[in-house]
Design a protein around this motif. Structure first.
Motif, PDB file in Angstrom:
ATOM      1  N   TYR A   1      63.341  35.422  16.061  1.00 36.42           N
ATOM      2  CA  TYR A   1      63.957  36.237  16.980  1.00 36.42           C
ATOM      3  C   TYR A   1      65.266  36.135  17.600  1.00 36.42           C
ATOM      4  O   TYR A   1      65.586  36.542  18.721  1.00 36.42           O
TER       5      TYR A   1
ATOM      6  N   PHE B   1      60.228  34.559  21.442  1.00 41.62           N
ATOM      7  CA  PHE B   1      61.694  35.255  21.274  1.00 41.62           C
ATOM      8  C   PHE B   1      62.264  34.830  22.611  1.00 41.62           C
ATOM      9  O   PHE B   1      63.695  34.680  22.539  1.00 41.62           O
TER      10      PHE B   1
ATOM     11  N   LEU C   1      57.161  41.081  23.846  1.00 37.62           N
ATOM     12  CA  LEU C   1      57.710  40.159  22.716  1.00 37.62           C
ATOM     13  C   LEU C   1      56.951  38.656  23.245  1.00 37.62           C
ATOM     14  O   LEU C   1      56.751  38.313  24.308  1.00 37.62           O
TER      15      LEU C   1
END
Length: 599
Positions: free
Chosen positions: A16, A136, A132
């Motif tokens: 990410y 992340f 997310l």
């Protein structure tokens, strides 16, 4: 059991990191980038059409002006017929008044279009961020994310409100002027347009480099924002340890880097203007020289030459404007690349469908679970254990042994690399986020608070109490045995909290998180050092509150205080990727002592 094998690999590890480019993140072409940008305003078709009509009116009247001026010179000025001059002057004045009104309306309409588009885009970005996973946020600095949400979208707003319609207007004016140039005299027209060919070739060759420079500048700006946020968040520590020099050096380094990159982007953005200006001046010299030659040959009139010079100016002046607009466009495209990169991310915590329920009688079960934050470094190795309903479990072990990681995997903040986790007989991955949050309460080491009152923070994420009046909610607090815990706050439930809990002790923050979790009455309550910063008297009150939880609530405690874990029904020793039953409290202590001696 889940229909898939418990040893099947789960795509749990996903990069990410927004600062890493890959083959899938190659920059799009300029025109495809423009197409993507225009998708942001597709819902504003009516306003866009009105703005385009206003541009067409303005451009058409502006293009008609030079022809009328040339006609007036040839037919009225040279003959001394000043009545005709006054008539055509009045016509030109009326035309330019209409141009003024249409330009104003177009600017007003596009300003609204831009603001609505950016408003929607920021909502889309923020909603995307909320979907997310924790991974992340572990891989990206908050300051850079703020820069993408705020600064990069602002670049897009400037493009739509200021540059887009000017861009279209310039293109229309250039095309119209080019048509007039060729229609009046094709040879002179072709000579006048030759410099434009060199401008086109220059723009096509330099634009990718300019866009790259702007992308680096936006990235550097996000890094500087992240550095500032980190320094401000840790300001108390900086003062306490008198390390202003350390953070000053870090900021100076980030600032110097941002300065160099921004300077490079600025130089790239200003490169178009002098080059366009040079070729524009060259075109006017060609028109003037060739036009005078044609006049001496009797093939041209003075009025037509004046008109021709005006059309040449109308053709190349928009090119000068495009030099500035093109830079703005490249900045907007660079910002859009950064935004679309984030919008393209998908959570790796997928909700599984078509799973079956296993009636094992246990609330939570780990089956041969492997986990690591990266595939190269596993933290949990082939872990298996079961948690019964209504029991209290303690996780003990050395610092860095994997206790918090185990708890995080229990709450599905992460998915395992291999293995299976069953919650109430179902694969934990089959629960939606709402279902899972109702079943599992997790009190972290660093509680999350937001600006508001203690009351608002306690009922956060708990719709059951959102509509209760203050008096009714106070009765709920009394019934749950939480009233005594509120005595540590000056104004009880109405105590104001600001700036993520500034002004509160860490213990007070943990109390709020504790009350928030208890009121949800989860089936599984995980306490990760939840009493680490609370005095023993308050800890006793918390123990009384836990005793009032439903009898089938399972409690998992991670703590270093011995008195916190000694009353647990079962203790697990967590270390070196293994979760082992420790037996009695004394057995757990012996394992800790043995590990400390080995270390």
């Amino acid at each position: 059991m889940c229909r898939s094998s418990i040893h099947s690999k789960v795509p749990a590890i996903m990069s990410y990191n927004l600062n890493i480019t890959s083959e899938q993140e190659k920059k799009s072409s300029t025109w495809s980038g423009l197409k993507n940008l225009l998708q942001l305003v597709t819902e504003e078709k009516k306003r866009l059409i009105l703005s385009l009509c206003a541009i067409l009116v303005s451009a058409s009247l502006n293009l008609l002006g030079p022809f009328l001026i040339g006609y007036t010179i040839d037919h009225y000025v040279q003959k001394g017929e000043y009545h005709g001059v006054l008539v055509f002057s009045s016509i030109l004045l009326g035309m330019y008044a209409i141009v003024f009104v249409s330009s104003y309306l177009q600017t007003q309409w596009m300003g609204g279009v831009a603001q609505r588009a950016i408003f929607k885009l920021r909502n889309v970005i923020f909603n995307k961020i909320q979907t997310l996973p924790v991974a992340f946020f572990n891989e990206n600095k908050a300051g850079d994310l703020i820069s993408r949400v705020n600064n990069d979208t602002d670049k897009l707003s400037q493009f739509f409100s200021q540059a887009l319609m000017q861009f279209i207007s310039s293109i229309i004016t250039m095309i119209g002027s080019g048509i007039f140039l060729l229609a009046i005299n094709i040879k002179l027209g072709l000579a006048a347009l030759v410099p434009a060919l060199f401008i086109l070739l220059f723009t096509r060759s330099v634009s990718p480099w300019v866009r790259k420079k702007n992308a680096l500048s936006l990235k550097s700006s996000g890094g500087l924002s992240a550095e500032i946020q980190e320094s401000l968040n840790n300001f108390k520590v900086i003062i306490a340890f008198n390390r202003r020099d350390y953070f000053r050096k870090k900021f100076d380094l980030a600032n110097q880097q941002n300065y160099k990159v921004a300077l490079g982007a600025g130089l790239a953005n200003t490169l178009f203007l002098p080059v366009f200006g040079l070729f524009s001046s060259l075109a006017q010299l060609i028109v003037l020289g060739y036009g005078i030659f044609l006049i001496t040959e009797g093939q041209f009139s003075i009025g037509l030459l004046v008109s021709y010079l005006a059309y040449a100016t109308n053709f190349y002046n928009p090119l000068r404007q495009l030099a500035s607009l093109w830079s703005s466009f490249q900045v907007a495209l660079a910002g859009w690349d950064r935004i679309s990169q984030m919008l393209s991310l998908e959570s790796n915590l997928h909700i599984l469908k078509n799973t079956t329920t296993e009636s094992s009688g246990f609330l939570l079960e780990f089956k041969n679970v492997h986990f690591g934050y990266t595939r190269e470094h596993e933290i949990l190795h082939d872990v298996s254990f079961k948690l019964e309903r209504g029991k209290t479990y303690a996780l003990v072990g050395p610092t860095g042994g994997g206790k918090t990681t185990t708890a995080s995997v229990m709450a599905r903040l992460y998915d395992p690399l291999k293995g299976l986790i069953l919650l109430d007989g179902r694969d934990v991955r089959s629960y939606t986020s709402d279902e899972r949050s109702r079943k599992i309460g997790f009190i972290l080491q660093e509680p999350f608070l937001f600006t508001g009152t203690v009351h608002e923070n306690i009922i956060y994420g708990n719709p059951k109490y959102h509509d209760l009046e203050a008096g009714a909610f106070a009765k709920v607090i009394d019934a749950e045995g939480l009233h005594d815990l509120l005595s540590v706050f000056d104004q009880g439930l109405e105590t104001q909290i600001s700036s993520s809990g500034e002004g509160l002790s860490l213990g007070q923050k943990q109390l709020i998180a504790f009350m928030r979790a208890v009121l949800r009455k989860p089936e599984l309550l995980i306490l990760d050092e939840a009493t680490a910063n609370i005095d023993t008297i308050t800890e006793k009150l918390l123990g009384d509150v836990l005793d009032k939880l439903p009898k089938d609530t399972t409690v998992v405690i991670i703590a270093h205080r011995l008195n916190t874990i000694e009353n647990a029904d079962e203790i697990f020793f967590v270390n070196s990727g293994e979760v082992i039953r420790a037996g009695s409290f004394q057995d757990a202590m012996n394992k800790l002592i043995h590990h400390a001696r080995k270390s």
